[in-house]
Write an enzyme that holds these catalytic residues in place. Sequence first.
Site, mmCIF file in Angstrom:
data_model
loop_
_atom_site.group_PDB
_atom_site.id
_atom_site.type_symbol
_atom_site.label_atom_id
_atom_site.label_comp_id
_atom_site.label_asym_id
_atom_site.label_seq_id
_atom_site.Cartn_x
_atom_site.Cartn_y
_atom_site.Cartn_z
ATOM 1 N N VAL A 122 0.830 -1.206 0.000
ATOM 2 C CA VAL A 122 0.000 0.000 0.000
ATOM 3 C C VAL A 122 0.869 1.262 0.000
ATOM 4 C CG1 VAL A 122 -1.822 1.264 1.192
ATOM 5 C CG2 VAL A 122 -1.880 -1.238 1.136
ATOM 6 N N LYS A 151 -13.514 -4.050 10.489
ATOM 7 C CA LYS A 151 -14.148 -3.122 9.546
ATOM 8 C C LYS A 151 -15.601 -2.863 9.933
ATOM 9 C CE LYS A 151 -11.084 -4.825 5.915
ATOM 10 N NZ LYS A 151 -10.945 -5.914 4.918
#
Lengths: 439, 439
Positions: free
Chosen positions: A18, A207
């Site tokens: 990332v 999440k």
Amino acid sequence: MDDSLKPVRIGICGLGTVGSGTFNVLLENADAIAARARAPLQVTHVGARRDNPACDLAGIRLSRDIFEVARDPEVDVLVELIGGTTVARELIETAIRSGKHVVTANKALIAEYGNELFALAAEHNVALRYEAAVAGGIPIIKALREGLAGNRIEWLAGIINGTGNYILSEMREHRREFADVLAEAQALGYAEADPTFDVEGIDAAHKLVILASLAFGIPLQFASVYTEGITLLTPQDLDYAEELGYRVKHLGIAKQGDRGVELRVHPTLIPKDQLLANVNGVKNAVLVEGSAVGPTLYYGAGAGGKPTASAVVADLVDLARDLSAGQVSRVPSLSFADTSLQDLPILPMAEVETPWYLRMEADDKPGVLSRIASIFSDQGISIEALIQKAPTAGQVRVPLIVLTNRAAQGRVDDAVEQIEALDSIAGRVTRIRVEILDG
Amino acid sequence: MDDSLKPVRIGICGLGTVGSGTFNVLLENADAIAARARAPLQVTHVGARRDNPACDLAGIRLSRDIFEVARDPEVDVLVELIGGTTVARELIETAIRSGKHVVTANKALIAEYGNELFALAAEHNVALRYEAAVAGGIPIIKALREGLAGNRIEWLAGIINGTGNYILSEMREHRREFADVLAEAQALGYAEADPTFDVEGIDAAHKLVILASLAFGIPLQFASVYTEGITLLTPQDLDYAEELGYRVKHLGIAKQGDRGVELRVHPTLIPKDQLLANVNGVKNAVLVEGSAVGPTLYYGAGAGGKPTASAVVADLVDLARDLSAGQVSRVPSLSFADTSLQDLPILPMAEVETPWYLRMEADDKPGVLSRIASIFSDQGISIEALIQKAPTAGQVRVPLIVLTNRAAQGRVDDAVEQIEALDSIAGRVTRIRVEILDG
């Protein structure tokens, strides 16, 4: 280009998938990004234990000690992409205390320590953004915090772990066993060497906690999520589900009801003509039910370097736009003003009502079915559909699949306990919840 | 609640479906909205030619002359929900010149006069927001302006007219003729008495123009869109498409290529396992391909009072948050800074390349197929698939369906002209474009 050309100076910590994705997206799309942000976004400092050949760091300050970035006066925004909840937490706290804004993709950190970190950021009047923490490149946090701000959010259900969805898709499409697909996913790099976070639902729970806070205006509370993984699913269950008109997806579900908030991650049968049922492979999707808008769905890549970088850079552009307006806290961290967050009760799982898919191995002889039916009846559970497979030659037991109407888990637990105690039933009863989503 | 409790005073013009929806959403969700906006959103003035029994206007100033709202010093934001491009334009201009912010759901007005209106708003330092103008309650404008700000947008394709999608869904599912479904949709109130805007693609073109500007940083240009409706589609074409593995959807498509921007609205064959192919009924969805994130999709209700109100209120909350920060133009109107907008060339349709679905009625005799094949070959068009139906008793002609590889429209036009001139071909050749979307 606008008159406010002062660049926003960015320090990136972590140069893995990332990190390097973010570095390169900022470089490749620099013109479009500057035109949108009305200011250039310029990486001035990278903190990484090792170089990444995918990134050309010429002319950019590089530190092996990432805390150098957090203390660098030439950095306006620290981008935390190292992961984990120990060093990352310390790094972010250091950056905030040094007056830097922070953008992170760290779901575990936000889910577990977000309340404290948001308070610290507010105290120091800096921003802490985390669009990349949920569902990778899908702008779901912006949708919940801003795009759906006119709604009471009634529930949401998401495929928010790409590895798990890939495994389930492969199991269904090719009738493969869980362990077999997992081993392949590990070989291909889709799954970690230790797959616990993905296949046991912990990543999805992180999440879900974030999504639920944004949706309902409740504090982050990782400990409240019920979490069940996909390790016990069989290709047979996926087949029977199809036969009944359903598909099995590993969902994170948050619902706001009169009796409390439901927070749960588990395999779920959903009607197979639903869009969510047709999200396959490593893709993510979140279905949100708003009181005014009805169902809306957000779909895309939930992981990967560039997709996650897309969300990181969106946060950076957002922040640059805020900085040009001189105010970084126009949107509350968890969508609702801190003073409006309510610690609503969480509904215990025993009281959570859903329809159920139950599979058992029953002796192929008279009376078994009526015995089972009367156990359900005694618990007030009605049967919606039933599949009893004909025995093949020499088989003494047959699979029996029951689809119930809505029933609280407590009642189903009791019924299952009695069924498992029957001599005519072998082994355990497989239980999977069903959701009839509006979509 | 926050310390900045100063209410944002809202004037609503138009009390039809969306106007009353907006009024009631603001009322019903007032607490959640105020907690998110950190200020109450308060309707202080309604302008409407007649009352709407769905709205309790007690205690709220009501004017039959909507321009009273635009000049009311007790109004901070004017919400324009009267529609049309004449009075609505004058109303919005009056409000802007009176220093009021404006929120509108008016796609035609933004598509046709947006460039001028945004300039006027900038000149008067007020906001002009229009999330509700495209795809109703789906926060697609926010996604393009903000959520995907790190990407170069490569293309987008959307089902952005609910009426058209409803008609196509009914035609396919129940093998009904276009005119038959349209008449029913009109009776049910899904389609207007004059359905031209919906079924000829004009409404979709308005929305596409807005999406394309946001995606590519080009000025709004309604006149540049190629528009083709759904009136000539037959249930047979939908059937043949399915047989070939496709579904027909009426799409708005915008692509940025080396040779120019494509802006087109037309029926399109898309692979039937795509999510977009499975968006049915009145629902809308937009698929966006970003350079970093890859494909993302946004799905939900594209019309209706409450869903559209959801988008209007999202704009109001956004604006309230901006007002608390003292800056209303942090995000450029068309995503890119005005000075960065580029008037890129639009690719002429003759040069637009897609695969094609072609259907013709051919004499059932030897030599016809080879004649047609040689016409395609002469134009450099290769054939991907072909269906030739066996004749039923007494039939002298059979339907012949050809799926081509990518070919510019100009070449296909030439080939079709030659084919239509053949004695062995009866009537016109039906042409539908094909898109192999990454999704």
